[in-house]
Design a protein around this motif. Structure first.
Motif, short mmCIF file in Angstrom:
data_model
loop_
_atom_site.label_atom_id
_atom_site.label_comp_id
_atom_site.label_asym_id
_atom_site.label_seq_id
_atom_site.Cartn_x
_atom_site.Cartn_y
_atom_site.Cartn_z
N GLY A 65 41.02 34.83 35.01
CA GLY A 65 40.41 33.63 35.56
C GLY A 65 40.83 33.28 36.97
N ARG A 66 41.58 34.17 37.61
CA ARG A 66 42.06 33.91 38.98
C ARG A 66 41.54 35.01 39.91
NH1 ARG A 66 48.27 34.29 40.82
NH2 ARG A 66 47.96 33.70 42.99
N THR A 67 41.10 34.63 41.10
CA THR A 67 40.61 35.58 42.10
C THR A 67 41.47 35.48 43.34
OG1 THR A 67 38.35 35.45 41.27
CG2 THR A 67 38.63 36.24 43.53
N ILE A 68 41.86 36.66 43.89
CA ILE A 68 42.63 36.69 45.13
C ILE A 68 42.07 37.77 46.06
CG2 ILE A 68 44.76 35.89 44.00
CD1 ILE A 68 45.78 38.83 44.33
N GLU A 69 42.34 37.64 47.33
CA GLU A 69 42.03 38.67 48.31
C GLU A 69 43.14 39.71 48.23
OE1 GLU A 69 39.27 38.64 50.46
OE2 GLU A 69 38.68 37.02 49.10
N VAL A 70 42.78 41.00 48.34
CA VAL A 70 43.78 42.06 48.29
C VAL A 70 43.66 42.96 49.51
CG1 VAL A 70 43.89 42.05 45.77
CG2 VAL A 70 42.31 43.62 46.91
N GLY A 71 44.79 43.54 49.89
CA GLY A 71 44.86 44.48 51.00
C GLY A 71 46.14 45.28 50.87
N PRO A 72 46.45 46.12 51.86
CA PRO A 72 47.65 46.96 51.77
C PRO A 72 48.90 46.15 51.42
CG PRO A 72 46.33 47.59 53.66
CD PRO A 72 45.73 46.32 53.11
N GLY A 73 49.60 46.62 50.40
CA GLY A 73 50.83 45.97 49.97
C GLY A 73 50.65 45.00 48.82
N PRO A 79 48.10 42.28 32.21
CA PRO A 79 48.52 42.57 30.84
C PRO A 79 47.43 43.30 30.05
CG PRO A 79 48.24 40.18 31.17
CD PRO A 79 47.94 40.86 32.47
N ALA A 80 47.86 44.02 29.05
CA ALA A 80 46.94 44.75 28.19
C ALA A 80 45.83 43.84 27.69
CB ALA A 80 47.70 45.35 27.01
N ARG A 81 44.62 44.38 27.65
CA ARG A 81 43.43 43.73 27.08
C ARG A 81 42.88 42.56 27.90
NH1 ARG A 81 46.71 45.63 23.51
NH2 ARG A 81 47.92 43.76 23.13
N GLU A 82 43.36 42.36 29.14
CA GLU A 82 42.83 41.28 29.97
C GLU A 82 41.69 41.80 30.85
OE1 GLU A 82 45.29 38.01 31.66
OE2 GLU A 82 44.91 39.11 33.53
N GLU A 83 40.56 41.08 30.87
CA GLU A 83 39.43 41.42 31.75
C GLU A 83 39.92 41.38 33.19
OE1 GLU A 83 36.10 42.08 31.39
OE2 GLU A 83 35.99 41.92 29.22
N HIS A 84 39.53 42.39 33.99
CA HIS A 84 39.92 42.42 35.40
C HIS A 84 39.02 43.38 36.15
CE1 HIS A 84 42.04 45.78 33.49
NE2 HIS A 84 42.08 46.35 34.68
N ARG A 85 38.92 43.15 37.48
CA ARG A 85 38.13 44.06 38.30
C ARG A 85 38.30 43.74 39.77
NH1 ARG A 85 35.47 44.37 35.32
NH2 ARG A 85 33.69 44.48 34.46
N PHE A 86 38.14 44.80 40.58
CA PHE A 86 38.03 44.66 42.02
C PHE A 86 36.57 44.36 42.34
CE2 PHE A 86 41.76 47.37 41.54
CZ PHE A 86 42.63 46.86 42.49
N HIS A 87 36.33 43.60 43.39
CA HIS A 87 34.95 43.29 43.80
C HIS A 87 34.95 42.90 45.28
CE1 HIS A 87 35.86 38.94 43.40
NE2 HIS A 87 36.62 39.35 42.39
N ASP A 88 33.75 42.73 45.82
CA ASP A 88 33.59 42.38 47.23
C ASP A 88 34.46 43.27 48.12
OD1 ASP A 88 31.80 40.34 46.48
OD2 ASP A 88 33.46 38.95 46.16
#
Length: 109
Positions: A65-73, A79-88
């Motif tokens: 339920g949390r979204t963050i920006e990601v980059g190098p580092g 945790p196991a069984r948690e929905e997750h994905r990279f996007h944008d």
């Protein structure tokens, strides 16, 4: 000791996202995940805990339920069984991926 060459951008032959496993022992497995800019991360939740370390590229990541920006580092724990994905994904993205115990490829039940 085993030396592993990892962290290079290697999309699938059709230019889509690609996971390549480099090491597997019973307690953990390790691979790289390449996501081209604009690609779709279609993964399903796993039965294993997971750590991502983004080595290159930029995008967003949503999990628990949390979204963050990601980059190098950026380092992420899922945790196991948690929905997750990279996007944008705005720049070709590569992440080191660690599963514990070792990734089975079997979707959550």
């Amino acid at each position: 000791m085993e030396i592993i060459d990892s962290g290079r951008f290697e999309p699938a032959a059709d230019g889509s996202a690609h996971y390549a496993e480099h090491l597997q022992v019973p307690a953990l497995s390790f691979g790289t995940y390449s996501l081209p800019a604009g690609s779709v991360d279609g993964q399903s939740p796993h039965n294993e805990d997971e750590i991502y370390v983004v080595t290159s590229g930029r995008g967003s990541f949503t999990s628990g339920g949390r979204t963050i920006e990601v980059g190098p580092g950026t380092t992420l724990f899922v945790p196991a069984r948690e929905e997750h994905r990279f996007h944008d994904i705005t720049e070709d993205l590569v992440a080191l991926v660690f599963f514990a115990p070792a990734y089975t490829g079997i979707p959550q039940s």
